[in-house]
Structure formats: C-alpha cells, structure tokens
Design an enzyme around this catalytic site. Sequence first.
Site, PDB file in Angstrom:
ATOM      1  N   HIS A 298      -1.737 -16.458 -11.918  1.00 25.99           N
ATOM      2  CA  HIS A 298      -0.368 -15.900 -11.988  1.00 25.99           C
ATOM      3  C   HIS A 298       0.426 -16.355 -10.780  1.00 25.99           C
ATOM      4  O   HIS A 298       1.573 -16.806 -10.894  1.00 25.99           O
ATOM      5  CB  HIS A 298      -0.438 -14.371 -12.047  1.00 25.99           C
ATOM      6  CG  HIS A 298       0.847 -13.681 -11.682  1.00 25.99           C
ATOM      7  ND1 HIS A 298       1.302 -13.576 -10.381  1.00 25.99           N
ATOM      8  CD2 HIS A 298       1.786 -13.058 -12.441  1.00 25.99           C
ATOM      9  CE1 HIS A 298       2.445 -12.928 -10.351  1.00 25.99           C
ATOM     10  NE2 HIS A 298       2.757 -12.596 -11.594  1.00 25.99           N
ATOM     11  N   ASN A 299      -0.158 -16.251  -9.595  1.00 30.04           N
ATOM     12  CA  ASN A 299       0.550 -16.660  -8.387  1.00 30.04           C
ATOM     13  C   ASN A 299       0.800 -18.164  -8.371  1.00 30.04           C
ATOM     14  O   ASN A 299       1.833 -18.626  -7.879  1.00 30.04           O
ATOM     15  CB  ASN A 299      -0.244 -16.244  -7.149  1.00 30.04           C
ATOM     16  CG  ASN A 299      -0.120 -14.769  -6.852  1.00 30.04           C
ATOM     17  OD1 ASN A 299       0.230 -13.976  -7.731  1.00 30.04           O
ATOM     18  ND2 ASN A 299      -0.404 -14.368  -5.639  1.00 30.04           N
TER      19      ASN A 299
ATOM     20  N   ARG B 159      -5.669   1.932   9.850  1.00 35.98           N
ATOM     21  CA  ARG B 159      -6.224   1.813  11.196  1.00 35.98           C
ATOM     22  C   ARG B 159      -5.159   1.955  12.279  1.00 35.98           C
ATOM     23  O   ARG B 159      -5.467   2.245  13.428  1.00 35.98           O
ATOM     24  CB  ARG B 159      -6.945   0.471  11.346  1.00 35.98           C
ATOM     25  CG  ARG B 159      -6.063  -0.762  11.218  1.00 35.98           C
ATOM     26  CD  ARG B 159      -6.869  -2.023  11.345  1.00 35.98           C
ATOM     27  NE  ARG B 159      -6.035  -3.217  11.204  1.00 35.98           N
ATOM     28  CZ  ARG B 159      -6.504  -4.457  11.281  1.00 35.98           C
ATOM     29  NH1 ARG B 159      -7.795  -4.649  11.478  1.00 35.98           N
ATOM     30  NH2 ARG B 159      -5.691  -5.490  11.140  1.00 35.98           N
TER      31      ARG B 159
ATOM     32  N   SER C 101       0.760  -7.420  -9.113  1.00 34.09           N
ATOM     33  CA  SER C 101       1.946  -8.242  -8.892  1.00 34.09           C
ATOM     34  C   SER C 101       3.214  -7.419  -9.087  1.00 34.09           C
ATOM     35  O   SER C 101       3.266  -6.532  -9.937  1.00 34.09           O
ATOM     36  CB  SER C 101       1.963  -9.424  -9.861  1.00 34.09           C
ATOM     37  OG  SER C 101       3.150 -10.188  -9.688  1.00 34.09           O
ATOM     38  N   GLY C 102       4.211  -7.763  -8.315  1.00 32.10           N
ATOM     39  CA  GLY C 102       5.502  -7.093  -8.446  1.00 32.10           C
ATOM     40  C   GLY C 102       6.238  -6.992  -7.132  1.00 32.10           C
ATOM     41  O   GLY C 102       7.403  -6.600  -7.094  1.00 32.10           O
TER      42      GLY C 102
ATOM     43  N   GLU D 241       3.661 -18.711 -10.468  1.00 35.61           N
ATOM     44  CA  GLU D 241       4.817 -18.265  -9.684  1.00 35.61           C
ATOM     45  C   GLU D 241       5.284 -19.369  -8.731  1.00 35.61           C
ATOM     46  O   GLU D 241       6.488 -19.634  -8.610  1.00 35.61           O
ATOM     47  CB  GLU D 241       4.432 -17.010  -8.897  1.00 35.61           C
ATOM     48  CG  GLU D 241       5.489 -16.457  -7.977  1.00 35.61           C
ATOM     49  CD  GLU D 241       4.929 -15.302  -7.149  1.00 35.61           C
ATOM     50  OE1 GLU D 241       5.159 -15.296  -5.924  1.00 35.61           O
ATOM     51  OE2 GLU D 241       4.257 -14.426  -7.721  1.00 35.61           O
ATOM     52  N   TYR D 242       4.343 -20.028  -8.053  1.00 35.71           N
ATOM     53  CA  TYR D 242       4.686 -21.169  -7.198  1.00 35.71           C
ATOM     54  C   TYR D 242       5.446 -22.213  -8.015  1.00 35.71           C
ATOM     55  O   TYR D 242       6.456 -22.774  -7.569  1.00 35.71           O
ATOM     56  CB  TYR D 242       3.417 -21.813  -6.641  1.00 35.71           C
ATOM     57  CG  TYR D 242       2.857 -21.245  -5.362  1.00 35.71           C
ATOM     58  CD1 TYR D 242       2.604 -19.884  -5.227  1.00 35.71           C
ATOM     59  CD2 TYR D 242       2.526 -22.076  -4.296  1.00 35.71           C
ATOM     60  CE1 TYR D 242       2.051 -19.376  -4.070  1.00 35.71           C
ATOM     61  CE2 TYR D 242       1.981 -21.577  -3.130  1.00 35.71           C
ATOM     62  CZ  TYR D 242       1.734 -20.224  -3.023  1.00 35.71           C
ATOM     63  OH  TYR D 242       1.188 -19.723  -1.864  1.00 35.71           O
TER      64      TYR D 242
ATOM     65  N   GLY E  72       0.815  -1.211   0.000  1.00 31.90           N
ATOM     66  CA  GLY E  72       0.000   0.000   0.000  1.00 31.90           C
ATOM     67  C   GLY E  72       0.846   1.257   0.000  1.00 31.90           C
ATOM     68  O   GLY E  72       0.576   2.206  -0.763  1.00 31.90           O
TER      69      GLY E  72
ATOM     70  N   LYS F  34      -4.896 -13.031 -11.589  1.00 28.22           N
ATOM     71  CA  LYS F  34      -3.805 -12.816 -10.634  1.00 28.22           C
ATOM     72  C   LYS F  34      -3.582 -14.069  -9.789  1.00 28.22           C
ATOM     73  O   LYS F  34      -2.437 -14.437  -9.468  1.00 28.22           O
ATOM     74  CB  LYS F  34      -4.140 -11.628  -9.719  1.00 28.22           C
ATOM     75  CG  LYS F  34      -3.167 -11.406  -8.548  1.00 28.22           C
ATOM     76  CD  LYS F  34      -1.719 -11.258  -9.009  1.00 28.22           C
ATOM     77  CE  LYS F  34      -0.821 -10.654  -7.931  1.00 28.22           C
ATOM     78  NZ  LYS F  34      -0.775 -11.394  -6.680  1.00 28.22           N
TER      79      LYS F  34
ATOM     80  N   ALA G  36      -7.156  -9.921   2.384  1.00 29.09           N
ATOM     81  CA  ALA G  36      -8.392 -10.457   1.817  1.00 29.09           C
ATOM     82  C   ALA G  36      -9.264 -11.037   2.922  1.00 29.09           C
ATOM     83  O   ALA G  36      -8.780 -11.470   3.959  1.00 29.09           O
ATOM     84  CB  ALA G  36      -8.062 -11.545   0.790  1.00 29.09           C
TER      85      ALA G  36
ATOM     86  N   ARG H 131     -14.747 -49.199 -12.829  1.00 29.76           N
ATOM     87  CA  ARG H 131     -15.891 -48.430 -12.338  1.00 29.76           C
ATOM     88  C   ARG H 131     -17.211 -49.117 -12.699  1.00 29.76           C
ATOM     89  O   ARG H 131     -18.165 -49.128 -11.915  1.00 29.76           O
ATOM     90  CB  ARG H 131     -15.863 -47.004 -12.909  1.00 29.76           C
ATOM     91  CG  ARG H 131     -14.659 -46.183 -12.461  1.00 29.76           C
ATOM     92  CD  ARG H 131     -14.700 -44.758 -13.005  1.00 29.76           C
ATOM     93  NE  ARG H 131     -15.717 -43.961 -12.330  1.00 29.76           N
ATOM     94  CZ  ARG H 131     -16.750 -43.401 -12.927  1.00 29.76           C
ATOM     95  NH1 ARG H 131     -16.940 -43.576 -14.235  1.00 29.76           N
ATOM     96  NH2 ARG H 131     -17.622 -42.677 -12.239  1.00 29.76           N
TER      97      ARG H 131
END
Length: 477
Positions: free
Chosen positions: A185-186, A34, A128-129, A189-190, A15, A182, A76, A448
């Site tokens: 994207h993460n 806060r 992201s970044g 990234e993993y 932020g 996003k 979140a 099955r």
Amino acid sequence: MSTCDIGFIGLGVMGQNLALNIESNGFSVVVNDRVQAKMDRFIAQHSAKNLTSTQSLKELVQHLKKPRLIQLMVPAGEVVDEIIEHLLLLLDKGDLIIDGGNTLYTDTARREQYLAEKGMRFIGAGISGGEEGALKGPSIMPSGDPDSWQLIKPIFEAIAAKVDDEPCVTHIGLGGSGHFVKMVHNGIEYGDMQLICEAYHIFKSAGFTNAEIADIFEDWNNGDLESYLIEITANIFRQHDSISDQDLVDVILDRAGQKGTGRWTAMAAIEQGIPLSAIAGSVEARTLSSMLDKRVIASESLVGPDSWRLKLKGNQKSALIKQVHNALYASKVVSYAQGLDLIAAVGEKYQWNLDLAGIARIWRGGCIIRAKFLDHISQAYTSDPAIINLMLAPFFTEVLKSTQQDWRETVALAVKGGIPVPSFSGALSYYDAYRSARLPANLLQAQRDFFGAHTYERRDAPRGQFFHTEDWPALQK
C-alpha cells in the site's frame, strides 16, 4: 483495577489519535509512553476522556481486563522486540499484543511464531490514514491467527473508516500478511505521489500558474481521478506562505524524505521477480531528490534541450491537460496492477489465501491512497479472482486502450523537454512489454549462452527443453 479495554504503548501522533479514536467509540484506554512529559501532556489535554496514564508497563498491564489487549505504536525495529520481552514477564497466556507500526512483514511473522511458542497471541496490523485517519477512521490491515483477530475485531471495526457502511478493515490472512499488504500500500502511495508530481512538473514547465494547476487538480478530483491525494494536491497549490508572500509550494525545498516502506516494496519485488517499474521509479525519484547538492552542481555542466518551453495557444492548453490526465490515469492503473501482482505472488508463496477484492475494498476509505477507482479494482477481482493481471480486467483494458495514445504523447513531450518522468515512462514501458508476444530476450539469452553457457529454450521445441551452442563464432583478436 483491571477495568480498561485496551492498552496503548507509544504516544506519537498516530498513537495519540488512535487512542482518542478508540475512546470516542466507547472503549476505555490505558496508555504508556517512555517520555513521561508527553504522556502527562496528552492526558491533561483530554482530561474529560476515559483515558488512564501509567508510570510503567507493569502498571499498564494491571489496568487491563483479561484477556489483555495491548497495542504497540512505536518505531519498527529493535524497540518492538524490547517491549515484547518486557511484556512477556507481565502477561498471561492468551493475552494479545498488536503491533500497529510500519513493521517489516518478516519481523511480524517471526514475532507471531515466537509468542505462540510461549502461549501468547500476536497480531500485526498495518494502519493507514495519517494523523487525520487515525483520529477519524483509518484503513486497517491486520493479520495473524484468526482466533486472535476475533479478540481485537470489535475495536478495529468500530474505529475504522466506513464506506457504504462497511468498515475499512478485514482480516488479511496469516503470518505477516497484514504488514506486507500495508507495505505494498505504501509503495503504491509512493507511486501515486510521484505520478502527481510528474504531472505538476510538466504543467509548471509549460508555464501554468499555481492557480491554474490548482483548478486542474480540483477538476480532476470531480472525475475518474477522484482521490485523497488529488484533493490535497489542489489545496496545496492554493496555500499562501505568510513569511515570503509567495505560494507555499514554491518555497518548499525540492528534497523529499522517505521512511523505508517504499524501498522495502521495491526490494520485495526484486526478490520475488515481479516487475515494479512505476513504484520503483518513484523510490528512485525520492532518492535523486535527496541528492540536492550534487544536482545543483550538475545543473551547471550537464546540458539538456535548448531553452525548451511549450508555447501554448488557445485550445492547446486544454489538449495538454487532457493528455496529462490520461497519462496519469493509465500510469496509475499500471502502478496498482504491479502492486497487486506483487501481493498476489507473495500471498501464493506463503499460502496466505489473500482476497484481493477485499483488500481493495478496505483501501476505499481512511487510507492515503483512497480513490474512486478502487471500486472498479474490487469489482474486477470479485468478478474474476484468478485474473492474472489487473490490466486484463475488461474495465481497465478499456481504460488503457482509450488513454494509451495520450500517455505516449505525454512521455514523448517530457523526454523532448528534458523533464524526468520515471514513473510515467516506467509504467508505459511495462505496459508495452506486457502486451508484447515477443521481446528481444532471445538475444539476451543468446548472449548469456555465449559467455556463460547458460543455455536457452527454442521456439521450435517444447517449453522446458534447454539447449547450448558449442560453436559460437570465435572473437576476433
């Protein structure tokens, strides 16, 4: 008093740096957190900048031009809903709330609908970044109503990373598509990080020094594996620890954390029926790493290969480096193919009309997975937007053809040596299954039908016609 361009709620590292980025691009910013001390410290450190602090959300709203733009950078979950409820008492119809956190995409869709019913605007924006990207230029993945996007577009295009003079931001689509992209994207990234770790594990087990491994990754970053993660990995292996007088990487505990987006990605893939072996393997690897105490106990009882270690002579070391490079490259292609397949499937389900070429373009800069080969991904989807899998794009088909033998040798070597390579091997298994015109699922379906009368299709009958065998042989008592 209503003079500020945008309001910011939440002054964590992301932020703060996003607020500074926006201010440095000529916009006035009013902030609130806060924790009063955190906000006061932030303003004091940047007293010369066009930043205004406030004591309350009401005061923040009063400082904003209309239509008001307010970006949330808070964790979140419930806290987002709580802030939205407070803001609803203060805002006017047509004002815009932007959620820039790592929010679950279904929550974003729910909030947009809820606010629309009250005449308010809402954008979910995946960002992201990391710390550096937020300050110098991130990749941004916003979604929601196109008219709402137009309100924040000038600011987001100004602060986003630039590649070939193009801002790394685009309107992803409707609903929660931005946060979904996003999230995936993460997940990718993993996968990228785990694949790099598996390469490191092989090199370390083969007796390479940290300095040698640093040189390898530095060299790779000058070629087709060029990426942010490869670059920082080379730097990590060169970092000295002043406390222990060792290389820092050797004193860091082998216990990885995770914030949940990779797990969300794996869960979404299961829900949609999309294979995600490379990324799912990376999530499981982090989970296993967190079971450190259990692993230490197990290491004293569970056996592996006897005193295995590669004994490399002459050009054998170069040969191993080439093999691992190709295994990493091929596995990376599969990981992105799986992630983009998931994005395409969910986009089609929700009718988001996603532009996969455009998504790949905005990942080229600012974000954690930025890499040279994203240009090739964007070109692949530009040439054929309807391609059913990235692996079938001519460029990547050729990559997999030229690397697959080294890929197999690397996985075989790791298995022989007792080195866990869940993402290397998971990606290879996916590749082999995807290229197989016939799999043993015929036997699975027979099983099955035997125990549950689940029926099956026949090779000598039209697709969609189902059969059941009534007279399976009886079990012997």
